[in-house]
Write a protein that holds these residues in place. Structure first.
Motif, PDB file in Angstrom:
ATOM      1  N   ALA A   1      14.293   3.042  11.520  1.00 35.35           N
ATOM      2  CA  ALA A   1      13.771   2.998  12.887  1.00 35.35           C
ATOM      3  C   ALA A   1      14.485   3.991  13.788  1.00 35.35           C
ATOM      4  O   ALA A   1      13.904   4.509  14.752  1.00 35.35           O
ATOM      5  N   ALA A   2      15.750   4.277  13.486  1.00 39.36           N
ATOM      6  CA  ALA A   2      16.557   5.118  14.367  1.00 39.36           C
ATOM      7  C   ALA A   2      16.499   6.592  14.014  1.00 39.36           C
ATOM      8  O   ALA A   2      16.787   7.445  14.872  1.00 39.36           O
ATOM      9  N   VAL A   3      16.145   6.944  12.789  1.00 40.36           N
ATOM     10  CA  VAL A   3      16.191   8.348  12.380  1.00 40.36           C
ATOM     11  C   VAL A   3      15.284   9.252  13.219  1.00 40.36           C
ATOM     12  O   VAL A   3      15.705  10.340  13.633  1.00 40.36           O
ATOM     13  N   PRO A   4      14.043   8.856  13.533  1.00 38.43           N
ATOM     14  CA  PRO A   4      13.232   9.729  14.401  1.00 38.43           C
ATOM     15  C   PRO A   4      13.867   9.944  15.774  1.00 38.43           C
ATOM     16  O   PRO A   4      13.824  11.052  16.316  1.00 38.43           O
ATOM     17  N   VAL A   5      14.464   8.890  16.329  1.00 33.70           N
ATOM     18  CA  VAL A   5      15.157   9.004  17.608  1.00 33.70           C
ATOM     19  C   VAL A   5      16.360   9.930  17.472  1.00 33.70           C
ATOM     20  O   VAL A   5      16.603  10.807  18.311  1.00 33.70           O
ATOM     21  N   ALA A   6      17.124   9.750  16.399  1.00 28.94           N
ATOM     22  CA  ALA A   6      18.301  10.587  16.163  1.00 28.94           C
ATOM     23  C   ALA A   6      17.914  12.064  16.082  1.00 28.94           C
ATOM     24  O   ALA A   6      18.581  12.924  16.666  1.00 28.94           O
ATOM     25  N   CYS A   7      16.842  12.356  15.361  1.00 25.06           N
ATOM     26  CA  CYS A   7      16.389  13.741  15.229  1.00 25.06           C
ATOM     27  C   CYS A   7      15.916  14.301  16.571  1.00 25.06           C
ATOM     28  O   CYS A   7      16.208  15.463  16.910  1.00 25.06           O
TER      29      CYS A   7
ATOM     30  N   PRO B   1      17.034  -1.465  11.376  1.00 24.92           N
ATOM     31  CA  PRO B   1      17.118  -0.633  10.174  1.00 24.92           C
ATOM     32  C   PRO B   1      17.321   0.846  10.529  1.00 24.92           C
ATOM     33  O   PRO B   1      16.854   1.321  11.565  1.00 24.92           O
ATOM     34  N   VAL B   2      18.005   1.573   9.667  1.00 26.51           N
ATOM     35  CA  VAL B   2      18.242   3.005   9.897  1.00 26.51           C
ATOM     36  C   VAL B   2      16.924   3.755  10.046  1.00 26.51           C
ATOM     37  O   VAL B   2      16.817   4.683  10.860  1.00 26.51           O
TER      38      VAL B   2
ATOM     39  N   ALA C   1       7.647  10.106  18.921  1.00 25.34           N
ATOM     40  CA  ALA C   1       6.432   9.296  19.014  1.00 25.34           C
ATOM     41  C   ALA C   1       5.814   9.068  17.638  1.00 25.34           C
ATOM     42  O   ALA C   1       5.496   7.928  17.258  1.00 25.34           O
ATOM     43  N   ARG C   2       5.655  10.148  16.877  1.00 22.96           N
ATOM     44  CA  ARG C   2       5.075  10.018  15.543  1.00 22.96           C
ATOM     45  C   ARG C   2       6.006   9.261  14.602  1.00 22.96           C
ATOM     46  O   ARG C   2       5.567   8.421  13.806  1.00 22.96           O
ATOM     47  N   GLY C   3       7.293   9.567  14.689  1.00 21.94           N
ATOM     48  CA  GLY C   3       8.250   8.962  13.779  1.00 21.94           C
ATOM     49  C   GLY C   3       8.411   7.468  13.989  1.00 21.94           C
ATOM     50  O   GLY C   3       8.523   6.700  13.025  1.00 21.94           O
ATOM     51  N   CYS C   4       8.450   7.042  15.241  1.00 19.83           N
ATOM     52  CA  CYS C   4       8.561   5.607  15.519  1.00 19.83           C
ATOM     53  C   CYS C   4       7.334   4.860  15.023  1.00 19.83           C
ATOM     54  O   CYS C   4       7.435   3.759  14.468  1.00 19.83           O
ATOM     55  N   ALA C   5       6.172   5.464  15.217  1.00 14.23           N
ATOM     56  CA  ALA C   5       4.944   4.830  14.724  1.00 14.23           C
ATOM     57  C   ALA C   5       4.980   4.708  13.205  1.00 14.23           C
ATOM     58  O   ALA C   5       4.629   3.664  12.641  1.00 14.23           O
ATOM     59  N   GLY C   6       5.430   5.771  12.541  1.00 12.07           N
ATOM     60  CA  GLY C   6       5.502   5.756  11.089  1.00 12.07           C
ATOM     61  C   GLY C   6       6.516   4.772  10.551  1.00 12.07           C
ATOM     62  O   GLY C   6       6.361   4.243   9.440  1.00 12.07           O
ATOM     63  N   ALA C   7       7.567   4.506  11.322  1.00 15.69           N
ATOM     64  CA  ALA C   7       8.609   3.572  10.893  1.00 15.69           C
ATOM     65  C   ALA C   7       8.307   2.135  11.288  1.00 15.69           C
ATOM     66  O   ALA C   7       9.110   1.230  11.033  1.00 15.69           O
ATOM     67  N   GLY C   8       7.157   1.918  11.922  1.00 12.93           N
ATOM     68  CA  GLY C   8       6.774   0.566  12.308  1.00 12.93           C
ATOM     69  C   GLY C   8       7.473   0.036  13.539  1.00 12.93           C
ATOM     70  O   GLY C   8       7.510  -1.177  13.767  1.00 12.93           O
TER      71      GLY C   8
END
Length: 374
Positions: free
Chosen positions: A139-145, A136-137, A200-207
């Motif tokens: 999951a990738a948005v924190p990595v993209a940012c 899903p997008v 780290a925070r974003g991936c956790a928040g996105a599950g």
């Protein structure tokens, strides 16, 4: 974000058949470039691959100028895709940079460069790679940012007087010109650190499972440090002023593989990893992105010779003035264009076998990177 999308789509792509190609022998490891043996005989294989790619993904212009691609009978609107992803990334970056617990001038300096726009290659690659493997997008948005933060930090530092000394970036004053050298240096440092916290925070928040997030963080660290940008920049600076012919093609590729190519590669791999890609899929995406990132730099070197400040939004001719090793300087203009064709063919070949609809963004992105005019 239409202006951002138009940065990619201002110029149409000519046929890939216009490129001649030569073969560059590569060692099995993409990270062992200092041991690479390089030769330049003509290769019909790359011409054939580029021709085949052109037959299956030719651009079709309409009266509104939208860029629509047909892939295996399926319509794909690259402009719409890019605009949607760029907006999602821009909004996420804007949110990530709000309310930072730091002096206002530091926050302003960070926002000035991160939210300035640009081609957003790393974020688009990360999201498209995640979608390619069925992720899903979100999951990738924190990595993209995070990768856009790293890339922006590197550009802030590159533009400073003791590096590339660039006064213009994306058509406006570079960060150190707008905010002063000390603040610009610290803004780059802060973005570098924030990238790791954010992913780290974003991936956790996105599950995203912790093991996948950790793999993405490892890729991020390697691309930003001794396995990537830092190593490449040191080698780049060491090559400045070198006598003509004293810097080999292998040495030049070491520089650029450890800079833009490694960053694009890591962004793509991280997107595929957080999206749940299988190991074989991830490695094919890694190779695709390696060639894409190197292609980006080859075209940049060419545009530094052929482009204008108005066209590129930054000063041109700096590489020649600094006697830097570049592809046109080592290969000549014809050889550089031939190498562009070789890299495009290799990048697209890595995408063969993936689902045609899901792979369309990455195929189109590779084609754009080869033919862009800014």
């Amino acid at each position: 974000m239409n202006k951002l999308a138009s940065c990619f789509l201002q110029h149409g792509a000519p046929s890939a058949q216009s490129f001649k190609s030569f073969h560059v022998q590569r060692s099995p490891s993409l990270h062992s470039l200092e041991r690479r043996s390089v030769s330049m005989p003509r290769s019909r294989t790359a011409d054939h691959a580029a021709t085949a790619a052109n037959a299956t993904i030719g651009p079709h212009a309409n009266t509104q100028g939208a860029d629509v691609t047909v892939v295996s009978g399926t319509s794909f609107d690259f402009e719409r895709y890019l605009s949607a992803k760029a907006r999602a990334v821009h909004d996420a970056l804007d949110l990530a940079l709000q309310g930072l617990p730091c002096p206002e001038v530091l926050s302003q300096s960070m926002r000035y460069s991160v939210l300035a726009g640009g081609k957003r290659v790393c974020p688009v690659v990360a999201i498209a790679a995640c979608e390619l493997v069925g992720g899903p997008v979100a999951a990738a948005v924190p990595v993209a940012c995070a990768f856009e933060m790293i890339h922006t930090a590197s550009l802030i530092h590159d533009d400073m007087p003791y590096m590339d000394d660039g006064a213009l970036r994306l058509g406006r004053p570079s960060n150190h010109v707008a905010f002063g050298k000390p603040t610009a240096l610290l803004a780059g440092d802060a973005l570098l650190a924030l990238a790791f916290e954010h992913v780290a925070r974003g991936c956790a928040g996105a599950g995203v499972p912790a093991d996948r997030a950790l793999r993405a963080i490892v890729e991020l660290g390697s691309a930003a440090g001794v396995g990537g940008i830092a190593a490449g920049q040191v080698a780049d600076m060491a090559s400045e002023g070198a006598p003509s012919g004293s810097v080999s093609l292998a040495a030049l590729e070491y520089i650029h593989v450890h800079k833009m190519a490694r960053l694009v590669e890591a962004a793509a791999v991280s997107g595929a990893v957080v999206g749940g890609g299988a190991d074989g899929e991830v490695e094919r995406i890694r190779r695709y992105a390696h060639f894409l990132g190197l292609l980006h730099q080859v075209v940049d070197d060419l545009l530094d010779v052929t482009g204008t400040p108005e066209q590129l939004g930054k000063m041109t001719g700096k590489d020649a003035a600094a006697s830097k090793a570049t592809y046109p300087r080592l290969m000549g203009m014809e050889g550089t264009r031939a190498y562009m064709g070789e890299l495009l063919a290799k990048a697209e070949a890595e995408l063969d076998g993936f689902d045609a609809a899901r792979v369309a963004p990455l195929r189109h992105l590779a084609r754009f990177m080869a033919y862009r005019q800014h």
